[in-house]
Write an enzyme that holds these catalytic residues in place. Structure first.
Site, PDB file in Angstrom:
ATOM      1  CG  ASP A 143      -2.869  -6.173   0.125  1.00 44.38           C
ATOM      2  OD1 ASP A 143      -4.016  -6.422   0.566  1.00 44.38           O
ATOM      3  OD2 ASP A 143      -2.619  -5.138  -0.509  1.00 44.38           O
ATOM      4  CG  ASP A 175      -5.621  -2.607  -1.221  1.00 48.83           C
ATOM      5  OD1 ASP A 175      -4.860  -3.570  -0.975  1.00 48.83           O
ATOM      6  OD2 ASP A 175      -5.218  -1.543  -1.740  1.00 48.83           O
ATOM      7  CG  ASP A 183      -4.290  -2.185   2.382  1.00 47.46           C
ATOM      8  OD1 ASP A 183      -3.764  -3.126   1.733  1.00 47.46           O
ATOM      9  OD2 ASP A 183      -4.628  -1.113   1.840  1.00 47.46           O
ATOM     10  CB  SER A 229      -0.443  -1.651   0.508  1.00 46.71           C
ATOM     11  OG  SER A 229      -1.144  -2.543  -0.309  1.00 46.71           O
TER      12      SER A 229
END
Length: 449
Positions: free
Chosen positions: A233, A237, A235, A96
């Site tokens: 960020d 999400d 990834d 992340s």
């Protein structure tokens, strides 16, 4: 928190704690847990991604589980692909917003929601036992590669429509959002300017989208006369947003705006958030027919609440948003499309942001060794309840006490050896006085623990 799984899956420094051997065994444990079926596997842009992914896939195949390898893919695409390919679970290889030397393993359920702590505990038990399912030679799982990006964009365009075209600057932070977010915005009909969109695994900015890390995005929005800036960020999400004036829109403000827009788009209902979210959200969505429900910190707790009790929208004041009409996976890319639709329907973001009430929020971190956390928390609760004249108590995740125009949350960090204090009040003077008292309580408790 278990030995391997923290508040957001496994997240460790590569080749120290996160080794190919661990990834292999996590794959074997997950395959044993599932007892067959299909798993979708995607990864973010980290240099270690392929290594960790291949080891995990080997483990899954050895248990007789089939694997759909979607390659370089943001977490939201993994969540989407699980449903698209009718899989039984999904895994994203990602750390992340952590620095590049980290990587991680996050597991998703068939409905797109992250594995709950209970499910992760069961995986840990299998991992620890080493008692893995071993498929005979003729029943080993079959791997295949797939690319669900086109389907994702097509499905998103069925739900989001713009009347006009806008100039959008997208900062993917050299993360996995690079391969999807700019393309979705272009398909919406927008003019797209990309920053940090070469998915190299060498991050040129801090991955957490905040006012400091997005200073270049803010300058670019201003210089190009763009309508909005959107950042992700590692990834994707999460979402961070810069308005048409080149100002970072605070997370609390953005959370309120998008929750309000979801109520306008999908009708009245519950808005699920976490115990660290402020009163601005309640005050903004109440007139729009929204009822705010608070749960534990973490996207899995928000998704769990939405899955069990329904709701129009779920989000944390960290840019993590879940749109249940779309999926139970947090999705910063679809969120970006919704921000554009909101601007298209309601007007410039700089104007919309003025409608959200502003209160004073303060945060503090106080060092506390992990082994002291439970005892310190018990002492903090005891003293806080005695020291403050409060009206309401929420103790589902740490301790949150509320007065008429203030609240304080005491909570142990799930990822660091610290205690967190978050509070909000209507004036700076009141906020500072509350923080002074709160810090004193925490310091004393940590000393005594």
């Amino acid at each position: 928190m278990g030995k391997y799984f923290g508040t957001s899956g496994i997240r460790e420094v590569v080749n120290e704690k996160l080794t190919p051997e661990l990834a292999l065994n996590v794959g074997r444990a997950l395959g044993t847990f599932l007892e067959g079926g299909t798993v979708v596997v995607g990864m973010d842009t980290r240099t270690s991604g392929e290594m960790v992914k291949q080891a995990l896939i080997s483990g899954l195949l050895s248990t007789g589980v089939d694997v759909v390898d979607i390659g370089l893919a943001p977490t939201p695409l993994t969540g989407f692909a699980i449903k698209l390919y009718n899989a039984d679970a999904g895994v994203t290889i990602t750390a992340s917003h952590n620095p590049p030397e980290y990587n991680g393993i996050k597991v998703w359920q068939a409905n797109g929601m992250a594995y709950t702590p209970e499910m992760e505990n069961r995986l840990e038990a299998i991992l620890e036992s080493g008692n893995f399912r071993k498929a005979p030679w003729n029943e080993i799982g079959a791997p295949r590669k797939a690319d669900p990006r086109e389907e994702y964009i097509k499905t998103a365009l069925d739900m989001v429509h713009l009347e006009d075209s806008y100039t959008v600057v997208i900062d993917s932070g050299n993360g996995a959002g690079s391969v999807l977010s700019p393309y979705l915005q272009r398909e919406l009909g927008n003019r797209v300017i990309s920053l940090n969109s070469h998915p190299s695994g060498f991050f040129v900015r801090e991955l957490e989208p905040n006012a400091r890390s997005l200073s270049m995005l803010a300058k670019t929005v201003k210089a190009m006369g763009a309508d909005v800036g959107i950042a992700h960020d590692g990834d994707a999400d999460r979402i961070g947003v810069v308005d048409d004036g080149g100002n970072f829109v605070e997370y609390e403000v953005m959370l309120s705006l998008i929750a309000g827009y979801m109520l306008r788009k999908f009708g009245k209902g519950k808005v699920v958030t976490t115990v660290d979210a402020g009163f601005a959200l309640d005050d903004y969505v109440r007139p729009l027919g929204g009822e705010v429900v608070r749960t534990r910190v973490g996207d899995v707790a928000v998704a769990d609440e939405l899955a069990r009790h329904g709701g129009v929208f779920g989000g944390e004041p960290s840019g993590t948003w879940i749109m249940p009409e779309w999926n139970l996976t947090p999705d910063g890319i679809f969120a970006g499309a919704l921000v554009l639709e909101m601007i298209d329907r309601l007007g410039p973001l700089s104007e919309l942001a003025k409608e959200v009430p502003r209160y004073v929020t303060l945060r503090a971190k106080i060092p506390c060794p992990n082994e002291k956390k439970a005892r310190a928390m018990a002492l903090i609760a005891e003293e806080a309840l005695r020291s403050f004249d409060y009206e309401r108590l929420i103790d589902i995740d740490g301790v949150r006490i509320e007065g008429a125009d203030w609240w304080i949350l005491f909570r142990p960090s799930g990822t660091e050896p610290i205690m967190r204090i978050t509070l909000e009040a209507h004036t700076e003077e009141r906020a500072k006085a509350l923080m002074e008292k709160a810090e004193e309580i925490v310091r004393r408790a940590v000393e005594r623990a």
